[in-house]
Design a protein around this motif. Structure first.
Motif, short mmCIF file in Angstrom:
data_model
loop_
_atom_site.label_atom_id
_atom_site.label_comp_id
_atom_site.label_asym_id
_atom_site.label_seq_id
_atom_site.Cartn_x
_atom_site.Cartn_y
_atom_site.Cartn_z
N ILE A 166 10.46 -24.56 10.72
CA ILE A 166 11.28 -25.49 9.93
C ILE A 166 10.38 -26.50 9.21
N LEU A 167 9.42 -27.03 9.95
CA LEU A 167 8.56 -28.08 9.38
C LEU A 167 7.70 -27.52 8.24
N LEU A 168 7.17 -26.31 8.45
CA LEU A 168 6.38 -25.67 7.39
C LEU A 168 7.21 -25.54 6.11
N ALA A 169 8.47 -25.06 6.28
CA ALA A 169 9.33 -24.85 5.12
C ALA A 169 9.64 -26.18 4.43
N LYS A 170 9.84 -27.22 5.23
CA LYS A 170 10.20 -28.52 4.67
C LYS A 170 9.03 -29.10 3.86
N VAL A 171 7.83 -29.04 4.45
CA VAL A 171 6.66 -29.60 3.76
C VAL A 171 6.41 -28.81 2.46
N GLN A 172 6.63 -27.50 2.54
CA GLN A 172 6.47 -26.68 1.33
C GLN A 172 7.50 -27.07 0.27
N ASP A 173 8.75 -27.34 0.71
CA ASP A 173 9.79 -27.80 -0.23
C ASP A 173 9.34 -29.06 -0.96
N GLU A 174 8.73 -30.00 -0.21
CA GLU A 174 8.32 -31.28 -0.84
C GLU A 174 7.28 -31.00 -1.94
N GLY A 175 6.36 -30.07 -1.64
CA GLY A 175 5.37 -29.69 -2.67
C GLY A 175 6.08 -29.13 -3.90
N GLY A 176 7.11 -28.31 -3.67
CA GLY A 176 7.88 -27.74 -4.78
C GLY A 176 8.58 -28.82 -5.58
N HIS A 177 9.12 -29.82 -4.89
CA HIS A 177 9.79 -30.92 -5.60
C HIS A 177 8.80 -31.61 -6.54
N GLY A 178 7.58 -31.82 -6.02
CA GLY A 178 6.54 -32.44 -6.87
C GLY A 178 6.33 -31.61 -8.12
N LEU A 179 6.29 -30.28 -7.96
CA LEU A 179 6.02 -29.42 -9.13
C LEU A 179 7.16 -29.45 -10.14
N TYR A 180 8.44 -29.44 -9.66
CA TYR A 180 9.54 -29.53 -10.65
C TYR A 180 9.42 -30.84 -11.43
N LEU A 181 9.08 -31.90 -10.68
CA LEU A 181 9.09 -33.23 -11.32
C LEU A 181 7.92 -33.39 -12.29
N TYR A 182 6.73 -32.88 -11.91
CA TYR A 182 5.62 -32.93 -12.88
C TYR A 182 6.02 -32.15 -14.14
N SER A 183 6.69 -31.01 -13.95
CA SER A 183 7.09 -30.21 -15.12
C SER A 183 8.08 -31.00 -15.98
N ALA A 184 9.03 -31.69 -15.34
CA ALA A 184 10.00 -32.49 -16.11
C ALA A 184 9.27 -33.58 -16.89
N ALA A 185 8.28 -34.23 -16.26
CA ALA A 185 7.56 -35.32 -16.94
C ALA A 185 6.70 -34.75 -18.08
N GLU A 186 6.17 -33.52 -17.89
CA GLU A 186 5.33 -32.93 -18.94
C GLU A 186 6.11 -32.70 -20.23
#
Ligand code: 3HC
Length: 346
Positions: free
Chosen positions: A98-118
């Motif tokens: 569960i923790l692995l999946a959650k931490v990976q999700d947070e990384g994914g959130h960062g990527l969506y948001l960097y893409s939105a800012a780009e």
């Protein structure tokens, strides 16, 4: 000592000198065209319509969005660290998965948001340079340590719970790419919050030592979580304009109050005490009263002097530097694929 003030250079790339346009007076025709664009933009905001990257927008709106979205993206990827710290020590295979999946999700959130800012014309390299040089802000909350296993559950329950309270209104943000990214992020955050609460429920049904561990973690995280909503409305320089533009929908204090009111009954079910002697139901207001937040501690943390600021930034810079070969390999692979498909077309 670094500070976290966001300072995105005006130049094309990090390291290049900023190119500033030489100001020249607008002709009457240009001024009229500019005014028409501004009117159209204001009308769209008033009508609660979405602004998309190709639409005209005032420079201040663009800058505010880059500031907020990049800070948000930085928070997501720095936020991987406090919990990532426990992946190798999770008490069971189920909790580790569960923790692995959650931490990976947070990384994914960062990527969506960097893409939105780009989409607003700022490169990912510029944003990361702001973070790595200590000029950019990220959420104060991730500068606190995760001392015990219960801290991981409390982060899910309280930190992700606070993040959802703040972020659900951003799903209605006026800027399309940010609003759309937030819809998916909030769904995932909601799962994160529930898994944290479920983990704490299991610990509270365990031994007295486990219950003490949960209470200890709640005692340490409660006040930083309340501060995480940002300064009181009266001291929030960006709120009025952010709300006018439909970027921010609910104020820092209102969100904080909603969070307190939602969390008190959850704490009761869990069987923990929230560490605030002034916390009590106010019949007249139909809301809870709560004690004073230590804003000196908040600003010290925001300005680089919290418990883990230096460690968080150093770990982030090290991961970025050591990951250079992965980015190089991905670029080389993409170039090869491009060359191959060009050859096939020829
Ligand atoms: N930590 C660090 N800085 C903070 C802060 C916090 N908790 N709260 C406010 N600040 C900063 C602001 O960024 C601003 O600094 P700046 O002008 O140099 O950028 C200054 O304090 C004054 O605050 P304002 O209230 O005037 O600023 P805003 O109107 O931008 O409101 C905000 C601040 C509520 C954080 C808003 O930017 C926002 O809603 N951002 C999007 C959500 C976000 O970034 N959340 C961070 C946590 S992400 C997360 O928790 C991940 C999840 O996985 C758990």
């Amino acid at each position: 000592m670094y500070t976290q003030s966001l300072d995105v250079p005006d130049g094309d790339a990090p390291g290049k000198p900023a190119l500033k346009a030489v100001a020249r007076p607008l002709s009457a025709a240009d001024a009229a065209a500019q005014a028409a664009l501004q009117t159209r933009f204001d009308e769209r905001i008033d009508a609660d319509a979405k602004i998309e990257p190709q639409d005209w927008m005032p420079e201040a709106y663009r800058k505010t969005l880059v500031r907020q979205i990049s800070q948000h993206a930085h928070s997501e990827i720095i936020g991987m660290q406090p919990e990532g710290n426990w992946i190798s020590r999770a008490p069971s295979l189920k909790r580790k998965a569960i923790l692995l999946a959650k931490v990976q999700d947070e990384g994914g959130h960062g990527l969506y948001l960097y893409s939105a800012a780009e989409t607003l014309g700022t490169s990912r390299e510029q944003m990361l340079d702001g973070l790595h040089s200590g000029r950019a802000k990220y959420s104060s909350i991730f500068n606190y340590p995760t001392l015990l296993w219960a801290d991981v559950g409390v982060i899910g329950w309280l930190v992700d719970g606070a993040a959802i309270m703040n972020q659900v209104p951003i799903c209605r943000c006026s800027f399309g790419p940010y609003a759309r990214a937030m819809i998916r992020i909030c769904k995932e955050e909601s799962f994160h919050q529930r898994q944290g609460y479920e983990s704490l429920l299991a610990q509270m049904k365990g031994t007295p030592a486990q219950r003490d561990m949960v209470q200890d973690a709640v005692n340490r995280w409660w006040w930083p979580v309340l501060a995480m909503f940002g300064p009181p409305d009266a001291d929030s320089p960006n709120s009025a304009q952010g709300m006018r533009w439909g970027i921010k929908r609910i104020s820092n204090d209102e969100l904080r109050q909603k969070f307190v009111d939602a969390t008190v009954p959850q704490a009761r079910v869990l069987g923990v005490t929230l560490p605030d002697p002034h916390l009590k139901w106010n019949e007249a207001r139909q809301q809870h009263d709560y004690g004073a937040i230590d804003w000196d501690e908040f600003w010290a943390t925001v300005n680089g002097n919290g418990p883990c600021n230096q460690e968080r930034l150093a770990t982030r810079v090290k991961a970025h530097t050591e990951g250079q070969w992965v980015r190089d390999a991905a670029l080389a692979h993409a170039a090869k694929q491009r060359a191959r498909s060009l050859k096939e077309v020829a």
